[in-house]
Write an enzyme that holds these catalytic residues in place. Structure first.
Site, mmCIF file in Angstrom:
data_model
loop_
_atom_site.group_PDB
_atom_site.id
_atom_site.type_symbol
_atom_site.label_atom_id
_atom_site.label_comp_id
_atom_site.label_asym_id
_atom_site.label_seq_id
_atom_site.Cartn_x
_atom_site.Cartn_y
_atom_site.Cartn_z
ATOM 1 N N ARG A 113 0.850 -1.195 0.000
ATOM 2 C CA ARG A 113 0.000 0.000 0.000
ATOM 3 C C ARG A 113 0.885 1.243 0.000
ATOM 4 O O ARG A 113 2.024 1.212 0.489
ATOM 5 C CB ARG A 113 -0.894 0.017 1.240
ATOM 6 C CG ARG A 113 -1.808 -1.202 1.388
ATOM 7 C CD ARG A 113 -2.542 -1.140 2.726
ATOM 8 N NE ARG A 113 -3.450 -2.270 2.915
ATOM 9 C CZ ARG A 113 -3.106 -3.404 3.522
ATOM 10 N NH1 ARG A 113 -1.882 -3.556 4.009
ATOM 11 N NH2 ARG A 113 -3.981 -4.393 3.653
ATOM 12 N N LYS A 127 -1.117 -2.504 8.289
ATOM 13 C CA LYS A 127 -2.231 -1.994 9.088
ATOM 14 C C LYS A 127 -2.242 -2.638 10.462
ATOM 15 O O LYS A 127 -1.921 -3.812 10.610
ATOM 16 C CB LYS A 127 -3.560 -2.298 8.382
ATOM 17 C CG LYS A 127 -3.849 -1.425 7.173
ATOM 18 C CD LYS A 127 -5.226 -1.741 6.623
ATOM 19 C CE LYS A 127 -5.618 -0.816 5.483
ATOM 20 N NZ LYS A 127 -6.975 -1.127 4.974
ATOM 21 N N HIS A 165 -2.967 2.487 -5.664
ATOM 22 C CA HIS A 165 -3.615 1.190 -5.441
ATOM 23 C C HIS A 165 -3.740 0.403 -6.749
ATOM 24 O O HIS A 165 -3.891 -0.815 -6.733
ATOM 25 C CB HIS A 165 -4.992 1.400 -4.807
ATOM 26 C CG HIS A 165 -5.159 0.632 -3.536
ATOM 27 N ND1 HIS A 165 -4.339 0.803 -2.433
ATOM 28 C CD2 HIS A 165 -6.038 -0.342 -3.187
ATOM 29 C CE1 HIS A 165 -4.726 -0.014 -1.467
ATOM 30 N NE2 HIS A 165 -5.751 -0.713 -1.906
ATOM 31 N N ARG A 177 -1.024 -1.951 -6.928
ATOM 32 C CA ARG A 177 -1.304 -3.071 -6.012
ATOM 33 C C ARG A 177 -2.275 -4.047 -6.669
ATOM 34 O O ARG A 177 -2.099 -5.266 -6.604
ATOM 35 C CB ARG A 177 -1.877 -2.512 -4.712
ATOM 36 C CG ARG A 177 -2.201 -3.545 -3.634
ATOM 37 C CD ARG A 177 -2.524 -2.786 -2.352
ATOM 38 N NE ARG A 177 -3.199 -3.588 -1.343
ATOM 39 C CZ ARG A 177 -2.589 -4.360 -0.448
ATOM 40 N NH1 ARG A 177 -1.274 -4.468 -0.462
ATOM 41 N NH2 ARG A 177 -3.266 -5.027 0.456
ATOM 42 N N HIS A 215 -3.534 -9.165 3.654
ATOM 43 C CA HIS A 215 -4.971 -9.206 3.918
ATOM 44 C C HIS A 215 -5.266 -10.115 5.110
ATOM 45 O O HIS A 215 -4.716 -11.215 5.191
ATOM 46 C CB HIS A 215 -5.736 -9.745 2.700
ATOM 47 C CG HIS A 215 -5.884 -8.731 1.603
ATOM 48 N ND1 HIS A 215 -6.152 -9.085 0.301
ATOM 49 C CD2 HIS A 215 -5.815 -7.375 1.614
ATOM 50 C CE1 HIS A 215 -6.224 -7.991 -0.437
ATOM 51 N NE2 HIS A 215 -6.027 -6.951 0.333
ATOM 52 N N TYR A 230 -9.551 -10.346 -6.641
ATOM 53 C CA TYR A 230 -8.553 -10.326 -7.710
ATOM 54 C C TYR A 230 -8.597 -11.581 -8.583
ATOM 55 O O TYR A 230 -7.768 -11.747 -9.471
ATOM 56 C CB TYR A 230 -7.146 -10.201 -7.110
ATOM 57 C CG TYR A 230 -6.928 -8.901 -6.385
ATOM 58 C CD1 TYR A 230 -6.808 -7.706 -7.075
ATOM 59 C CD2 TYR A 230 -6.850 -8.874 -4.992
ATOM 60 C CE1 TYR A 230 -6.612 -6.507 -6.406
ATOM 61 C CE2 TYR A 230 -6.653 -7.675 -4.319
ATOM 62 C CZ TYR A 230 -6.537 -6.502 -5.032
ATOM 63 O OH TYR A 230 -6.352 -5.324 -4.368
#
Length: 299
Positions: free
Chosen positions: A145, A169, A242, A245, A268, A277
């Site tokens: 990211r 994150k 993004h 990504r 994730h 995806y």
């Protein structure tokens, strides 16, 4: 409400370790909701489910997307849960509000020939050109990211293993490998261009990517760099970090990578986040079918 909002934002930042972007969205959602309550002549303590229904109907009338409405509900539900926990209110009026079914649009991604053009536009004889080349190679080569990219320090790179320590994150770190193109671009930038950029300040930043004045490159700075690269490549496509990504994940899956590995690389938490995806081109589907099904071709 302002004092309660300040307490909540502090709670998100310190206890939940929320990202700056999350804090920005939550703050904006709370300000908007406060303005709504004020227009209705309702105080925070008087807020009941009937008031929430009026608020949600206004959101639909304003033609907000399902994704945006879901985010607003999540923000406010968390806020009222915090107020309930602190015994400021007795009951969370958002408790029984269900999230609207979200759309799952296919992520936009670059085709490989489009990316090849982007890799040729940087002037590698200049510090900023070397930085831009290293930046796009790392973003596409790792799928990280943009917020993660701005936190990477020189010490996070391991050139012997070609891996980078990514601070994701929720303070969740992960190691992500990168290829030879990214390794070459990063090495050239660190040994030459970055050194020159860093010399413009007395207090050298630990961050890998620096701006023209030698300070840390911001997320907005990265977006602007990519926009200029697209314009220089004469590509008639929209660009945002993004998208690189999305391209990283899409190209890996199209070349046969398994979903769990891609999930780990992207950082994730849930596999469902990675499954968006799994779209593939009709040509590739046809090719897989023709080469795999026993009755597709005469052998």
């Amino acid at each position: 409400m302002q004092s309660y909002k300040d307490q909540f934002m502090e709670y998100l930042q310190i206890e939940k370790n929320a990202s700056p972007l999350t804090l920005k969205h939550y703050g904006r959602d709370l300000d908007e909701f406060h303005a709504f309550l004020k227009s209705e002549g309702v105080t925070l303590h008087e807020c009941e489910y009937s008031v929430i229904r009026v608020y949600l109907s206004r959101q639909h009338e304003a033609n907000y997307s399902r994704r945006t409405i879901s985010r607003k509900i999540s923000s406010l539900r968390s806020f009222f849960r915090f107020l309930e926990r602190e015994e400021i209110i007795q009951q969370n009026p958002f408790l029984n509000v269900t999230l609207p079914k979200r759309d799952n649009p296919i992520p936009n991604f670059f085709y490989e020939e489009e990316l090849e053009k982007l890799f040729t536009v940087s002037d590698l004889s200049t510090p900023l050109g070397q930085r831009n080349q290293a930046l796009i190679e790392l973003l596409y080569g790792t799928g990280i990211r943009v917020s993660e990219c701005t936190k990477i320090e020189v010490s996070d790179l391991d050139f012997s293993l070609n891996t980078v320590l990514v601070h994701g994150k929720g303070s969740k770190d992960r190691y992500v490998p990168y290829g030879q193109f990214a390794a070459k671009a990063l090495q050239a930038y660190i040994e030459d261009g970055r050194r020159e950029l860093a010399s413009k300040r007395s207090d050298e930043s630990k961050n890998i990517f620096l701006n023209a004045k030698g300070g840390p490159l911001t997320a907005d700075g990265i977006r602007l760099i990519l926009k200029k690269m697209v314009e220089k490549a004469s590509l008639t496509v929209d660009i945002h970090p993004h998208k690189l990504r999305h391209s990283f994940a899409t190209h890996l899956l199209n070349e046969g990578a398994d979903l769990r590995s891609v999930q780990e690389l992207l950082g994730h938490e849930r596999l469902s986040s990675t499954q968006i995806y799994t779209h593939v081109s009709k040509d590739r589907l046809k090719n897989v079918y023709m080469n795999s099904h026993p009755r597709a071709n005469k052998r």
